[in-house]
Design a protein around this motif. Sequence first.
Motif, PDB file in Angstrom:
ATOM      1  N   LYS A 104       0.833  -1.216   0.000  1.00  0.00           N
ATOM      2  CA  LYS A 104       0.000   0.000   0.000  1.00  0.00           C
ATOM      3  C   LYS A 104       0.865   1.263   0.000  1.00  0.00           C
ATOM      4  O   LYS A 104       0.692   2.142  -0.841  1.00  0.00           O
ATOM      5  CB  LYS A 104      -0.935   0.013   1.222  1.00  0.00           C
ATOM      6  N   SER A 105       1.805   1.334   0.961  1.00  0.00           N
ATOM      7  CA  SER A 105       2.640   2.545   1.046  1.00  0.00           C
ATOM      8  C   SER A 105       3.512   2.685  -0.188  1.00  0.00           C
ATOM      9  O   SER A 105       3.706   3.794  -0.696  1.00  0.00           O
ATOM     10  CB  SER A 105       3.539   2.497   2.290  1.00  0.00           C
ATOM     11  N   THR A 106       4.023   1.568  -0.678  1.00  0.00           N
ATOM     12  CA  THR A 106       4.876   1.628  -1.874  1.00  0.00           C
ATOM     13  C   THR A 106       4.069   2.171  -3.057  1.00  0.00           C
ATOM     14  O   THR A 106       4.576   2.977  -3.840  1.00  0.00           O
ATOM     15  CB  THR A 106       5.441   0.222  -2.192  1.00  0.00           C
ATOM     16  N   GLY A 147       2.074  11.244   4.798  1.00  0.00           N
ATOM     17  CA  GLY A 147       2.728   9.932   4.819  1.00  0.00           C
ATOM     18  C   GLY A 147       2.487   9.169   6.106  1.00  0.00           C
ATOM     19  O   GLY A 147       1.901   9.673   7.062  1.00  0.00           O
ATOM     20  N   GLN A 148       2.988   7.937   6.098  1.00  0.00           N
ATOM     21  CA  GLN A 148       2.818   7.049   7.259  1.00  0.00           C
ATOM     22  C   GLN A 148       3.900   7.331   8.300  1.00  0.00           C
ATOM     23  O   GLN A 148       3.819   6.882   9.423  1.00  0.00           O
ATOM     24  CB  GLN A 148       2.912   5.594   6.766  1.00  0.00           C
ATOM     25  N   GLY A 149       4.937   8.070   7.875  1.00  0.00           N
ATOM     26  CA  GLY A 149       6.113   8.255   8.733  1.00  0.00           C
ATOM     27  C   GLY A 149       5.836   9.112   9.948  1.00  0.00           C
ATOM     28  O   GLY A 149       4.719   9.505  10.232  1.00  0.00           O
ATOM     29  N   LEU A 189      -3.443   9.888   1.736  1.00  0.00           N
ATOM     30  CA  LEU A 189      -3.169   9.755   3.168  1.00  0.00           C
ATOM     31  C   LEU A 189      -2.785   8.312   3.462  1.00  0.00           C
ATOM     32  O   LEU A 189      -3.553   7.399   3.161  1.00  0.00           O
ATOM     33  CB  LEU A 189      -4.400  10.109   4.003  1.00  0.00           C
ATOM     34  N   ASP A 190      -1.593   8.142   4.029  1.00  0.00           N
ATOM     35  CA  ASP A 190      -1.157   6.784   4.350  1.00  0.00           C
ATOM     36  C   ASP A 190      -1.457   6.511   5.822  1.00  0.00           C
ATOM     37  O   ASP A 190      -0.826   7.075   6.709  1.00  0.00           O
ATOM     38  CB  ASP A 190       0.345   6.642   4.056  1.00  0.00           C
ATOM     39  N   GLU A 191      -2.429   5.658   6.054  1.00  0.00           N
ATOM     40  CA  GLU A 191      -2.875   5.298   7.410  1.00  0.00           C
ATOM     41  C   GLU A 191      -3.130   6.506   8.297  1.00  0.00           C
ATOM     42  O   GLU A 191      -2.506   6.660   9.344  1.00  0.00           O
ATOM     43  CB  GLU A 191      -1.858   4.368   8.057  1.00  0.00           C
ATOM     44  N   PRO A 192      -4.082   7.356   7.896  1.00  0.00           N
ATOM     45  CA  PRO A 192      -4.310   8.568   8.680  1.00  0.00           C
ATOM     46  C   PRO A 192      -4.798   8.298  10.091  1.00  0.00           C
ATOM     47  O   PRO A 192      -4.555   9.095  10.984  1.00  0.00           O
ATOM     48  CB  PRO A 192      -5.378   9.311   7.874  1.00  0.00           C
TER      49      PRO A 192
END
Length: 349
Positions: A56-58, A96-98, A172-175
């Motif tokens: 997903k993130s990639t 991002g997820q970071g 949005l990565d895993e908001p």
Amino acid sequence: MVPSVVLMNSTSMIHTQELTKQFTVGKRTVEAVRGLDLTVEAGELVALLGPNGAGKSTTLRMLTTLIAPTSGQAFVAGHDVTGDPREVRRRIGYIGQGNGAGHQQRGRDELVSHGRAYGMSRRDARERAAELVASLDLSEVADRKVSTLSGGQRRRLDVAMGLIHAPGLLFLDEPSTGLDPQNRANLQQHLVALRERYGTTVVLTTHYLDEADSLAERVVGIDHGRVVADDTPARLKANHAGDRVALVVDTPGDADRSAARIGAAHPDAQVDVHGNRVNVRVAGGTFLLPRLLRDLDSAGVTVRSAEVSRPTLDDVFLNLTGRSLREGRAGTESSPLGVTTVHDLEVSA
Ligand SMILES: Nc1ncnc2c1ncn2[C@@H]1O[C@H](COP(=O)(O)OP(=O)(O)OP(=O)(O)O)[C@@H](O)[C@H]1O
Ligand SMILES: [Mg+2]
């Protein structure tokens, strides 16, 4: 090689074809994304759902030009992520997820700095920040130092940052990972409101099945770097998972007899026995139950309790991949959300 003009679909916000990303780790090749085909239309709210390591993130990082695809193509907001990354970046927001750093700036200043990083004039950035603070109900957050905000307030500010340059498309990565249920609900309302106000296309990733189910109009299931499902939550559940009928009978012997009868009468049903319990996965379970109870009664089996539950997206995933999404959640609960700034985008493109 397919000429890009053939792929170009000007009405779609996102269009990928055979999008692939491999990483080399030592001597090993990790196939993170394997020939992903995805089309997202303007104004859609799409959730990418999949277990840890699904890709997903990639996928988001390729679509936001943070990393280059190994092969395949992707057009985002009408531009090729490889050939025209600057034009893509101008049109998107990415959260991002970071891990976001602990900032000493006030929320409002952070928003303005972010707008400046996207090339806005100070005046425009201030005006836009004021508009977002008002329309997204952030006044309480805007005048405090970012480092003093709660996780939920911080994420709402993150979303505003992703919108500062008025992108038509927000990733949005895993908001909501790591947020408590109330803050998750607040953030979801916030996302729905921003779509209503700005017509923003939203693509988010999530581990939360209920979030994908209730928030997204469309769920794209990803497993091992491939799309395994793509439809509305309601249709996915109707087409790929049956209802679950759980029966409790008197003895394990009765359970075995019940399972044999049910299996013979309903060859499409999946029947499992655990002690004196019988679990049946079958389409239209609510309609079937009365008949099933009559049949068991006539066979001399006493049913102590019966329960029908509607399928969840986890059932859909389990059916499609043989894996439960719930298995892969450990270790992701507390990863905080951060904003990747335009500087990060420039450096790693
Ligand atoms: N920079 C990298 N170098 C090597 N392997 C990577 C890199 N980034 C991702 N991977 C691998 O690619 C696969 C997909 O990772 P990705 O982060 O896209 O998954 P994900 O679906 O976002 O998972 P999660 O739900 O845990 O965030 C995983 O096997 C991961 O270990
Ligand atoms: Mg991820």
